[in-house]
Design a protein around this motif. Sequence first.
Motif, PDB file in Angstrom:
ATOM      1  N   ARG A  95       0.650  -1.027  -0.015  1.00  0.00           N
ATOM      2  CA  ARG A  95       0.198   0.366  -0.018  1.00  0.00           C
ATOM      3  C   ARG A  95       0.465   0.780   0.256  1.00  0.00           C
ATOM      4  O   ARG A  95       1.907   1.746   0.895  1.00  0.00           O
ATOM      5  CB  ARG A  95      -0.952   0.207   1.238  1.00  0.00           C
ATOM      6  CG  ARG A  95      -1.397  -1.862   1.544  1.00  0.00           C
ATOM      7  CD  ARG A  95      -2.289  -1.708   2.651  1.00  0.00           C
ATOM      8  NE  ARG A  95      -3.013  -0.530   2.925  1.00  0.00           N
ATOM      9  CZ  ARG A  95      -4.408  -0.609   4.336  1.00  0.00           C
ATOM     10  NH1 ARG A  95      -4.219  -1.643   4.919  1.00  0.00           N
ATOM     11  NH2 ARG A  95      -5.005   0.102   4.383  1.00  0.00           N
ATOM     12  N   GLN A  97       0.123   5.303   0.294  1.00  0.00           N
ATOM     13  CA  GLN A  97      -0.514   6.287  -0.237  1.00  0.00           C
ATOM     14  C   GLN A  97       0.325   8.107   0.119  1.00  0.00           C
ATOM     15  O   GLN A  97       1.303   8.302   0.733  1.00  0.00           O
ATOM     16  CB  GLN A  97      -1.070   6.431   1.927  1.00  0.00           C
ATOM     17  CG  GLN A  97      -2.199   7.701   1.551  1.00  0.00           C
ATOM     18  CD  GLN A  97      -3.556   7.391   3.081  1.00  0.00           C
ATOM     19  OE1 GLN A  97      -2.477   7.837   3.846  1.00  0.00           O
ATOM     20  NE2 GLN A  97      -4.248   6.841   2.474  1.00  0.00           N
ATOM     21  N   GLU A 107      -5.810   5.632  -1.749  1.00  0.00           N
ATOM     22  CA  GLU A 107      -3.741   5.243  -1.174  1.00  0.00           C
ATOM     23  C   GLU A 107      -3.681   4.017  -2.655  1.00  0.00           C
ATOM     24  O   GLU A 107      -5.284   4.020  -3.773  1.00  0.00           O
ATOM     25  CB  GLU A 107      -4.008   4.257  -0.261  1.00  0.00           C
ATOM     26  CG  GLU A 107      -4.578   2.690   0.227  1.00  0.00           C
ATOM     27  CD  GLU A 107      -4.727   1.838   1.535  1.00  0.00           C
ATOM     28  OE1 GLU A 107      -3.874   2.418   1.472  1.00  0.00           O
ATOM     29  OE2 GLU A 107      -5.098   0.912   0.649  1.00  0.00           O
ATOM     30  N   GLU A 108      -2.613   3.833  -3.281  1.00  0.00           N
ATOM     31  CA  GLU A 108      -2.522   3.348  -4.390  1.00  0.00           C
ATOM     32  C   GLU A 108      -1.873   1.908  -3.566  1.00  0.00           C
ATOM     33  O   GLU A 108      -1.576   1.615  -2.825  1.00  0.00           O
ATOM     34  CB  GLU A 108      -0.884   3.780  -4.791  1.00  0.00           C
ATOM     35  CG  GLU A 108      -1.309   2.753  -6.573  1.00  0.00           C
ATOM     36  CD  GLU A 108       0.625   3.866  -7.689  1.00  0.00           C
ATOM     37  OE1 GLU A 108       0.768   3.142  -8.383  1.00  0.00           O
ATOM     38  OE2 GLU A 108       1.271   4.476  -6.407  1.00  0.00           O
ATOM     39  N   LEU A 109      -2.654   0.882  -4.251  1.00  0.00           N
ATOM     40  CA  LEU A 109      -2.065  -0.476  -3.878  1.00  0.00           C
ATOM     41  C   LEU A 109      -1.922  -1.828  -4.892  1.00  0.00           C
ATOM     42  O   LEU A 109      -1.783  -1.627  -6.072  1.00  0.00           O
ATOM     43  CB  LEU A 109      -4.119  -1.148  -3.178  1.00  0.00           C
ATOM     44  CG  LEU A 109      -4.479  -2.415  -2.565  1.00  0.00           C
ATOM     45  CD1 LEU A 109      -3.563  -2.118  -1.358  1.00  0.00           C
ATOM     46  CD2 LEU A 109      -5.950  -2.966  -2.498  1.00  0.00           C
ATOM     47  N   THR A 130      -9.214   3.260   1.449  1.00  0.00           N
ATOM     48  CA  THR A 130      -7.537   2.356   2.541  1.00  0.00           C
ATOM     49  C   THR A 130      -8.683   0.585   2.674  1.00  0.00           C
ATOM     50  O   THR A 130      -7.762   0.600   3.604  1.00  0.00           O
ATOM     51  CB  THR A 130      -7.535   3.308   3.300  1.00  0.00           C
ATOM     52  OG1 THR A 130      -8.821   3.815   3.869  1.00  0.00           O
ATOM     53  CG2 THR A 130      -6.562   4.331   3.111  1.00  0.00           C
ATOM     54  N   ALA A 133      -7.515  -2.709   1.237  1.00  0.00           N
ATOM     55  CA  ALA A 133      -7.294  -3.516   0.985  1.00  0.00           C
ATOM     56  C   ALA A 133      -7.359  -3.681   2.837  1.00  0.00           C
ATOM     57  O   ALA A 133      -6.539  -5.456   3.140  1.00  0.00           O
ATOM     58  CB  ALA A 133      -5.600  -2.398   1.263  1.00  0.00           C
TER      59      ALA A 133
END
Length: 487
Positions: A95, A97, A107-109, A130, A133
């Motif tokens: 993750r 963010q 966030e980027e996952l 968020t 995840a």
Amino acid sequence: MLKAKRTHPLGLLLHIANAIKECWFLFIIIFTLYNQPLWFALGWAGVIIAIFIWPTTRWATLSYRVTPTAVEVNSGVFVRHHEHIPYSRIQTVQRKQWFFLAPFKLEELYIETASHDDSKPEARLAAVPTTLADTIDTYRLGAVTSPTGAPDTMATTDTAGTDDAPVTAATTVTAHYRINNRTLLKFAFTSTGFIPLLLILLAIYNKIPRNWTDTLIADATHLALVVLVGGAVAVVVIAWIGAFLWTYIRYFHFDVALQGDQLKTAKGLFQRNTITAPLKRIQAIRVKQNIFRQWLHIQTVQVLLASKAASKDDDDDLVILPAVPQSQLYDVAPPFVSWLPDHTPDLGDLNVADHRKWYLVRNALLIVLAPVALASYFLPHWMGAFALILVIAFFQGRFAARQTGGGLITPRMLALQTGHMWTKETYYLPVDMIQSVRLNQSIWMKRTGLMHLIVNVRHGNKNQAIELRYLKAEQAQHIYDWYLETV
């Protein structure tokens, strides 16, 4: 059936930023064509397509769906791809963010399995909630702990109507560590990242128009030595400050926790980077200490994973303890990885005796001897600086010889220590994770009764070869026989 979703529009900014990072060279090409109007215009058209139109199209055609059994990702512009990722196949969840995503709880996952390509994970979801995840982690735990081997969907039926709804995991944190600011400052202060930055600054200097530097030197002829020394010091200081800030920002508020059988690390100031990895994916433990950190008696603990989730970490391995006082290492580390020893092991069984240290010194000198001789021939006025390289190589060889060590610390655990590029590295290798053991012996080494020992473990999707050179043949053979009898 759950409806597929697109990522948040802010994800488009991340796609564009990633395109700029991958296509930076296009800007250099364009500026070389400024005196050719047609090609200059075509170049800018290509840049607009590469960093704006293409990322926008990719973002608009990407969707995802999270179910109680798997993560599904649909992507592709001209050719559509459908990724079905069962939770039991997921190795790591990462993750990221950025600070501008935090107010929106986005966030980027990154999701990665064992079959992923080296250059990218199975799924990259830019700007998702968020809670997503957390939901995936809970489903993963159900997939792992289900007694039948299938994901336990009974406990999560109520949340099946929304893939963004948080699902609370029942596992508790059994070990936790957070770096304090004083230790982080020591860690950043002793970073060797200034060396590549120094080389970059020197390369930039070489690109400065020669008439500028000649004018500067002519104006300061009476202060030539002062200017030379002061300029060199300034370049080193700038490189060191850059490395210090880079390390401090990356490891700001570093935090690691053991939750069930999952290791979770989080760090970063402007971008909060969180990685979750299962303990069973750990192939080995590396304890490293560069020469500066040896003076301050602090060590770094990393895990070698069967994944590339930590490809941006120090040496491409997941850091779980960035800076631990040497005296406290074996009190702090074992709660996270239970098979680590609880005391400093004796690594004297595999060593390089005094009369064999010359071999490592000789090898270090041979590596640089030809380049130094060639450079000295073409640039004789730099011969003194080139001679310094030979001195550094000599002491690097002695350093490598002194740090070489190893031995069996339990019936099923091997420890190996090497000295490479002024860094001492100690590996802890469970026999179950060792892929192979190899012995090398040249015809000249056979006369002197020496051998090289190479132990191979998995590292990401590649191999990590740990080599101890110029051991006594009986020492190396003992480890080889142990491996054959134990596996």
